[in-house]
Design a protein around this motif. Structure first.
Motif, short mmCIF file in Angstrom:
data_model
loop_
_atom_site.label_atom_id
_atom_site.label_comp_id
_atom_site.label_asym_id
_atom_site.label_seq_id
_atom_site.Cartn_x
_atom_site.Cartn_y
_atom_site.Cartn_z
N GLU A 185 0.82 -1.22 0.00
CA GLU A 185 0.00 0.00 0.00
C GLU A 185 0.86 1.27 0.00
O GLU A 185 0.43 2.30 -0.52
CB GLU A 185 -0.93 0.00 1.23
N ILE A 186 2.06 1.19 0.58
CA ILE A 186 2.94 2.37 0.58
C ILE A 186 3.68 2.48 -0.74
O ILE A 186 3.83 3.57 -1.30
CB ILE A 186 3.93 2.29 1.76
N ARG A 187 4.15 1.35 -1.26
CA ARG A 187 4.93 1.39 -2.49
C ARG A 187 4.11 1.83 -3.69
O ARG A 187 4.64 2.48 -4.60
CB ARG A 187 5.53 0.00 -2.76
N THR A 188 2.83 1.50 -3.71
CA THR A 188 2.02 1.84 -4.89
C THR A 188 1.92 3.36 -5.09
O THR A 188 2.23 3.85 -6.18
CB THR A 188 0.62 1.21 -4.77
N PRO A 189 1.50 4.14 -4.09
CA PRO A 189 1.49 5.60 -4.32
C PRO A 189 2.90 6.18 -4.42
O PRO A 189 3.12 7.17 -5.12
CB PRO A 189 0.75 6.15 -3.09
N LEU A 190 3.87 5.58 -3.72
CA LEU A 190 5.23 6.09 -3.80
C LEU A 190 5.80 5.90 -5.21
O LEU A 190 6.62 6.69 -5.66
CB LEU A 190 6.10 5.37 -2.77
#
Length: 686
Positions: free
Chosen positions: A330-335
């Motif tokens: 979930e963090i890597r996707t928007p990052l």
């Protein structure tokens, strides 16, 4: 539940009262009618011991009831055997007071009913009861010799042996039979218990019968066998059975094997010693076996608790892993969007200076966030013990220079001088895990740049030749803030920072140096720090490594420059598709896109691709299913290399990609250099 337990305890106490009352009456009848010596004193008197055991085990009014039963039956049995009223009253009073004395002393010394579970407890109990029996024997002898005549010594000795034997044998036997712990041990079937006790009775009767020539010591093997199979309870029951059978026969003079030919006194002493020796021998064996059984059950219980704790720990680890996997995704996707568009903007040449500065700040902040995220994932690998070294021939000086060149832009941006000093008389390659060692050095260099506002950072490598392995010492010296001595020990602990206040100037996860220490430990080296507050720090690493053959050294990879290639990007996020297509288009690739695995399978059947970049989590058909479906097509389509490009970055998630048929993995957020290197690698193999 408390009410049910209280009811159960009341029922148990009532049942115990009934059993003890019956046994006390039976024991008094048995002793007075079947074991009296020629002097009119019973050779074995267990009733006092049974009353003392009841006083210790029962509570409240049940003690009074049992005492009343004891007094009434004692008077009745004494009178029916021919004792005068005043003698019956005297005997009853002395035995009752003796039981009360035993009860009181046990309460004071043992703080309750003694638990006969060890040899120490077994030997302690006679040391309590024997002096009490001696006191009351002296008191009885004094009263009888003064009031009715007779030998003080003879009366006192007979009375002492009568009481001492009863207390020494029957009190521990009763406490063992009452103890719930012994009831739980050595659970055998009723047929086996009955057979063993019957065998004890048969052998005892055979040895004691006047017509038999069997010696009494044959009783010991069967009694010990009963103790071996039934534990302390079996030993107690076997001893009671032997006493009940041998005493009447021996005291009647029918059995010549217990010194009957020497007279009734010698016969009484012999049978008393025989019963005492048999009881303590068997009970000692039973207690030792019970202790072993108790330890075995305790070990089994601890093993069960250990397995349960391990299962809970595994479940907690699994939950933590799932949490890390979910949060990482979930963090890597928007990052990926943040860093991707920042890289695209940075590649443009029409940006004004202030906009370019802002884009670089976005990229730097995103890179810092990615570093924290990678630290957390790396720490999860460390905790799971999934760190594996891949040593290969490596030039330690070249590795240090490459690491310094990576950090040089950040150092220059802060106006810091970054110097390198290498002392290498060996000038050879060494077997090192270059990637892991570079990770540690970058972490330390990054901290040096972060905590140094002005001055310089010196990096030093000293290689010393050894007989078997060379010694490598890396030093990174800065002129930064320094570290207090009391905080230096916290540096290499997880989630620890020298400044944990809310006003600290520098962020971070507090995991970098903990991971570095773990990696160096796995390499068999040491890591430490020497620092003076306000004057800077020196972080050092010491390793030993054997030299390597230069011919086996891998070639250094060249900069990746993907040429014209047709690539299919599969992702359900439009932003990710846009970033991937834009980055690859910059280097001349022809890019097609698909929004899910089903579309990807359809497009692969219609067109030929040099490479497929596949996301994992997608609707209709996920990346793993799509990979298997494409590989099953056969022909050129089935041979197309598929590279995972996903926010699933944990080791087991990457392994799932390889298991599905993918050839490589690119973790989101996608770094342009990594993307180009992977693409170049696989289209060259095509």
């Amino acid at each position: 539940m408390p009410h049910r337990l209280a009811l159960h305890e009341r029922q148990r106490q009532t049942a115990l009262l009934l059993v003890l009352s019956v046994v006390i009456v039976a024991s008094q009848v048995f002793s007075e009618y079947l074991t009296r010596t020629s002097l009119g004193v019973a050779a074995f008197w267990p009733a006092t011991a049974l009353l003392a055991a009841g006083l210790l085990a029962l509570n409240g009014s049940r003690r009074l009831v049992l005492s009343g039963v004891f007094v009434a039956s004692h008077l009745a049995v004494d009178l029916t055997t021919g004792d005068a009223v005043h003698l019956a009253l005297l005997y009853t009073a002395l035995d009752t007071l003796e039981a009360l004395a035993v009860w009181g002393v046990c309460l004071r010394l043992a703080h309750g009913a003694p638990r006969i579970r060890t040899m120490r407890a077994l030997t302690t109990l006679p040391t309590i009861t024997t002096p009490i029996a001696a006191v009351f024997a002296v008191l009885c002898a004094a009263i009888l010799s003064a009031g009715f005549g007779g030998s003080f010594v003879q009366i006192g000795l007979d009375w002492f042996l009568r009481d001492a034997l009863g207390l020494a044998v029957m009190l521990p036997a009763a406490l063992v039979l009452i103890d719930a712990e012994h009831r739980r041990s050595f659970k055998r079937s009723w047929p086996e218990q009955s057979a063993l006790l019957f065998a004890v009775a048969a052998v005892t009767l055979l040895c004691a019968h006047p017509a038999s020539g069997a010696p009494p010591f044959l009783i010991f093997p069967i009694a010990l066998a009963t103790a071996y199979r039934l534990g302390a309870r079996g030993a107690a029951m076997a001893s009671i059975i032997v006493a009940v059978i041998t005493l009447p026969i021996a005291m009647s003079g029918a059995s010549p094997r217990f010194n009957a030919i020497l007279g009734p006194v010698a016969q009484a002493r012999t049978i008393q010693v025989f019963i005492a020796v048999l009881f303590y021998t068997c009970l000692a064996a039973g207690l030792v076996l019970a202790q072993q059984d108790r330890l075995k059950r305790l070990l089994l219980r601890r093993e069960q608790l250990t397995r349960a704790a391990r299962s809970r720990a595994l479940a907690a680890t699994e939950a933590k892993t799932e949490f890390l996997a979910t949060m990482s995704h979930e963090i890597r996707t928007p990052l990926n969007s943040v860093l991707g568009f920042a890289q695209l903007l940075a590649a443009r040449h029409d940006l004004p200076p202030d906009a370019r500065r802002q884009v670089n700040l976005i990229d730097s902040a995103g890179a810092a966030l990615l570093t924290v995220l990678n630290d957390i994932l790396e720490f999860s690998r460390v905790e799971a013990g999934q760190i594996e070294l891949l040593p290969q021939p490596t030039s330690a000086p070249a590795l240090l220079r490459d690491t310094v060149s990576i950090m040089a832009p950040e150092a220059r941006a802060k106006g810091l001088a970054l110097n390198i000093e290498i002392i290498d008389p060996v000038e050879a390659l060494h077997e090192l895990d270059a990637d892991r060692l570079r990770q540690v050095l970058i972490n330390i260099l990054n901290n040096a740049v972060k905590f140094t506002e002005e001055g310089r950072i010196d990096t030093r490598l000293v290689i010393e030749r050894g007989e078997v392995e060379d010694r490598l010492r890396f030093e990174i010296i800065d002129t930064g803030v320094g570290i207090d001595l009391d905080k230096q020990a916290l540096l290499f602990q997880r989630f620890s920072q020298t400044d944990s206040s809310t006003s600290r100037l520098h962020g971070g996860s507090g995991l970098g140096l903990a991971i570095a220490r773990t990696l160096i430990d796995v390499m068999g080296g040491r890591i430490g720090v020497d620092s003076v507050p306000g004057r800077g720090s020196c972080f050092w690493i010491e390793l030993t490594a054997p030299t390597a053959d230069e011919a086996s050294a891998p070639e250094r990879p060249k900069a990746a420059t993907p040429g014209a290639a047709r690539i299919l990007i599969v992702d359900d996020h439009a932003v990710n598709l846009e970033i991937g297509a834009a980055l690859l288009s910059l280097v001349g690739c022809e890019v097609d896109v698909a929004e899910n695995g089903k579309q990807a399978v359809d497009q692969v059947q219609k067109a030929e691709y040099d490479l497929i970049l596949m996301d994992i989590h997608m609707p209709l058909m996920d990346g793993l299913q799509a990979t298997r479906a494409i590989k099953a097509l056969g022909g050129r389509a089935g041979q197309t290399p598929i590279v995972a490009m996903s926010a699933d970055a944990l080791p087991r998630q990457v392994e799932r990609c390889y298991a599905a048929g993918m050839v490589d993995h690119i973790a989101k957020p996608v770094q342009r250099e990594v993307l180009y290197a992977k693409v170049d690698r696989w289209i060259r193999r095509r």
